[in-house]
Enzyme design. Structure first.
Site, PDB file in Angstrom:
ATOM      1  N   GLU A  78      -4.393   0.933   6.221  1.00 45.69           N
ATOM      2  CA  GLU A  78      -3.346   0.048   5.690  1.00 45.69           C
ATOM      3  C   GLU A  78      -1.985   0.568   6.085  1.00 45.69           C
ATOM      4  OE1 GLU A  78      -0.353  -1.384   2.609  1.00 45.69           O
ATOM      5  OE2 GLU A  78      -0.897   0.624   3.237  1.00 45.69           O
ATOM      6  N   GLU A  79      -1.858   1.884   6.034  1.00 40.32           N
ATOM      7  CA  GLU A  79      -0.548   2.498   6.280  1.00 40.32           C
ATOM      8  C   GLU A  79      -0.107   2.371   7.743  1.00 40.32           C
ATOM      9  OE1 GLU A  79       1.242   3.167   3.879  1.00 40.32           O
ATOM     10  OE2 GLU A  79       0.118   4.017   2.201  1.00 40.32           O
ATOM     11  N   ASP A  81      -2.470  -2.183  -5.010  1.00 41.80           N
ATOM     12  CA  ASP A  81      -1.855  -1.142  -4.187  1.00 41.80           C
ATOM     13  C   ASP A  81      -0.684  -0.571  -4.978  1.00 41.80           C
ATOM     14  OD1 ASP A  81      -0.817   0.471  -2.242  1.00 41.80           O
ATOM     15  OD2 ASP A  81      -0.404  -1.119  -0.796  1.00 41.80           O
ATOM     16  N   HIS A 133      -6.366  -0.240  -0.684  1.00 46.77           N
ATOM     17  CA  HIS A 133      -6.515   0.544   0.544  1.00 46.77           C
ATOM     18  C   HIS A 133      -6.869   1.979   0.200  1.00 46.77           C
ATOM     19  CE1 HIS A 133      -2.538   2.701   0.914  1.00 46.77           C
ATOM     20  NE2 HIS A 133      -2.030   1.636   0.330  1.00 46.77           N
ATOM     21  N   ASP A 150      -3.653   2.909 -16.925  1.00 46.30           N
ATOM     22  CA  ASP A 150      -4.623   2.415 -17.909  1.00 46.30           C
ATOM     23  C   ASP A 150      -4.534   0.892 -18.046  1.00 46.30           C
ATOM     24  OD1 ASP A 150      -6.562   2.437 -19.856  1.00 46.30           O
ATOM     25  OD2 ASP A 150      -5.219   3.083 -21.465  1.00 46.30           O
TER      26      ASP A 150
HETATM   27  N1  TRP Z   1       1.489   0.361   0.704  1.00 52.09           N
HETATM   28  C1  TRP Z   1       2.620  -0.499   0.546  1.00 52.09           C
HETATM   29  C2  TRP Z   1       3.606  -0.167   1.655  1.00 52.09           C
HETATM   30  O1  TRP Z   1       3.648   0.959   2.100  1.00 52.09           O
HETATM   31  C3  TRP Z   1       3.277  -0.323  -0.783  1.00 52.09           C
HETATM   32  C4  TRP Z   1       4.054  -1.512  -1.169  1.00 52.09           C
HETATM   33  C5  TRP Z   1       5.354  -1.713  -0.996  1.00 52.09           C
HETATM   34  C6  TRP Z   1       3.531  -2.652  -1.798  1.00 52.09           C
HETATM   35  N2  TRP Z   1       5.681  -2.937  -1.496  1.00 52.09           N
HETATM   36  C7  TRP Z   1       4.592  -3.520  -1.979  1.00 52.09           C
HETATM   37  C8  TRP Z   1       2.273  -3.015  -2.231  1.00 52.09           C
HETATM   38  C9  TRP Z   1       4.401  -4.754  -2.561  1.00 52.09           C
HETATM   39  C10 TRP Z   1       2.081  -4.242  -2.801  1.00 52.09           C
HETATM   40  C11 TRP Z   1       3.152  -5.112  -2.973  1.00 52.09           C
HETATM   41  O2  TRP Z   1       4.346  -1.005   2.109  1.00 52.09           O
HETATM   42 ZN    ZN Z   2      -0.132   1.377  -0.401  1.00 50.55          ZN
END
Ligand code: TRP
Ligand code: ZN
Ligand code: CA
Length: 432
Positions: free
Chosen positions: A164-165, A193, A118, A295
């Site tokens: 996404e948020e 993510d 995202h 990395d």
């Molecule tokens: N952007 C996700 C969120 O705010 C971050 C996240 C939390 C996430 N748990 C996760 C991303 C598990 C991938 C898998 O919820």
């Molecule tokens: Zn995220």
């Protein structure tokens, strides 16, 4: 009235090496070594994303100027590297949002491997680990595909999702925008993510065993132990894909959960502290990154792309018979041309789900009538002429060939039914 374009260059490309060339039996595909993704390049993208936030009120959130500037940055890099990009618009909470989709030309589009992250941050901060890290890692892996001029068997697509948020809004919109048939062509979606958490863990999504194995195999080569991702299933952009029946995988280095002492022992870092104490905060800046995790995870993206884009998914261990000699297809009203594959050493009949991979370069695919001719002489229609102006046919057909003997001469027969556009058979193959 259909519109036409003439491409003299395509005709010039048609080498016309003639008919009757011996069929070649392909060796099992060897996977070329994936490149090392330069950490400095990934970090340079993060520096740019930080500067974009600095110049736009401190964030890159949905509906804010920093979001669109982030999209323009990523799109510019991809366009310059030869990707075919498109921007998909949607509306959420009264603001326009955007997904960026980038296709690497070539490969079997009926088996598309899609990789995404995202692109939006929360409004509280610049979102450099969440999810500048995934954005930059996926971008640099895509640029590595271009640097290598990779010619994958499967088609590669990349996606950067908006909002996404706000609840996976962009990725839901993208998946909803696909027809059932187009969803069926995505053989895997890989999500990244938060892959540079400052107090990192190495978490692998366990939604699909085969995709999980690819990442576990990679980290095994580094002797880094991994754990199954459990910090909230379905909390990122893979969820809409999974809900649509698409196989998903991905990596995650941890958000606001606390690292245990057992985890600190095997991964280093600080026990009793969050994987990312700046998660969704103003301090998720360029300094909120563990370089080693970023990395390794970026290299893992490239490893997965190289592994997954080679070979065919179904059946995984089929025997392949292929003819890669180019055959010019004369323009309408020309005669049909054929390209032969000779199958020997098998027993019994052909399968009821014989895979016929067809790669035809042509400026107007709707001109073409394509048949598979079995050893008995029977024709199986693969593609009919139509008003489809899309160039090229590069796909895999499934044919019930169970009344044919497996051994014998199989032919691909192609006839051009529409004047002006032209092309050639690039290659075709049978997978038993
Ligand atoms: N952007 C996700 C969120 O705010 C971050 C996240 C939390 C996430 N748990 C996760 C991303 C598990 C991938 C898998 O919820
Ligand atoms: Zn995220
Ligand atoms: Ca034509």
């Amino acid at each position: 009235m259909r519109t036409r374009t003439t491409l003299a260059a395509a005709a010039a490309l048609a080498l016309g090496l003639g008919l009757g060339a011996p069929a070649v039996q392909a060796a099992p595909p060897a996977v070329a070594a994936a490149p090392d993704i330069p950490l400095a390049n990934v970090k340079a993208h993060l520096t740019q994303l930080q500067q974009i936030a600095n110049a736009n009120g401190g964030n890159r959130a949905h509906g804010r100027a920093g979001y669109k500037a982030s999209l323009d940055y990523v799109k510019g890099k991809l366009d310059a590297a030869g990707f075919t990009t498109s921007v998909q618009q949607f509306t959420s909470s009264g603001a326009t949002g955007y997904n960026l989709i980038a296709d690497w030309p070539g490969g079997d589009t009926s088996q598309t491997v899609m990789t995404g992250a995202h692109l939006d941050s929360v409004t509280a901060g610049p979102g450099i680990n969440d999810d500048g890290s995934g954005t930059a890692g996926v971008l640099e892996a895509a640029l590595a595909v271009s640097r290598a001029q990779l010619k994958p068997d499967k088609h590669l697509r990349f996606g950067w999702f908006g909002a996404e948020e706000l609840g996976l809004v962009g990725s839901k919109y993208y998946v909803n925008s696909l027809s059932t048939a187009d969803r069926g062509k995505i053989s895997a979606y890989l999500n990244f993510d938060m892959i540079g958490s400052p107090n990192p863990g190495y978490f692998v999504y366990d939604d699909d065993p085969a995709l999980e194995k690819v990442f576990k195999d990679y980290f095994a080569t580094l002797s880094i132990p991994t754990e199954i991702e459990t910090e909230g299933d379905g909390r990122s952009d893979h969820a809409p894909f999974k809900n649509a029946g698409i196989r998903v995988g991905g990596l995650f280095s941890g958000a606001d959960y606390t690292k245990t002492s057992a985890q600190a022992q095997k991964w280093g870092g600080t026990a009793g502290r969050a994987f990312d104490a700046c998660y969704h905060s103003s301090c998720d800046t360029s300094t909120n990154i563990n370089d080693t995790a970023l990395d390794h995870n970026s290299d893992a993206i490239a490893y997965a792309l190289w592994q997954l884009s080679t070979g065919t998914t179904t059946p995984p261990t089929g025997d392949v018979y292929e003819n890669t000699t180019d055959v010019t297809i004369p323009d309408s009203p020309g005669a049909a041309v054929t390209s032969s594959v000779s199958v020997t050493g098998r027993t019994g009949n052909a399968p009821s789900a014989l895979k016929v991979g067809v790669d035809i370069v042509h400026t107007y695919s709707g001109d073409l009538v394509v048949d598979l001719i079995g050893p008995s002489g029977k024709a199986y229609r693969l593609h009919n002429s139509s008003s489809d102006s899309t160039p090229n046919i590069n796909t895999t057909y499934t044919v019930n060939a169970s009344t044919e003997t497996a051994n014998g001469t199989w032919k691909l027969k192609v006839q051009d039914k529409g004047p002006q556009d032209t092309g050639y058979i690039n290659s075709w193959k049978l997978t038993f």
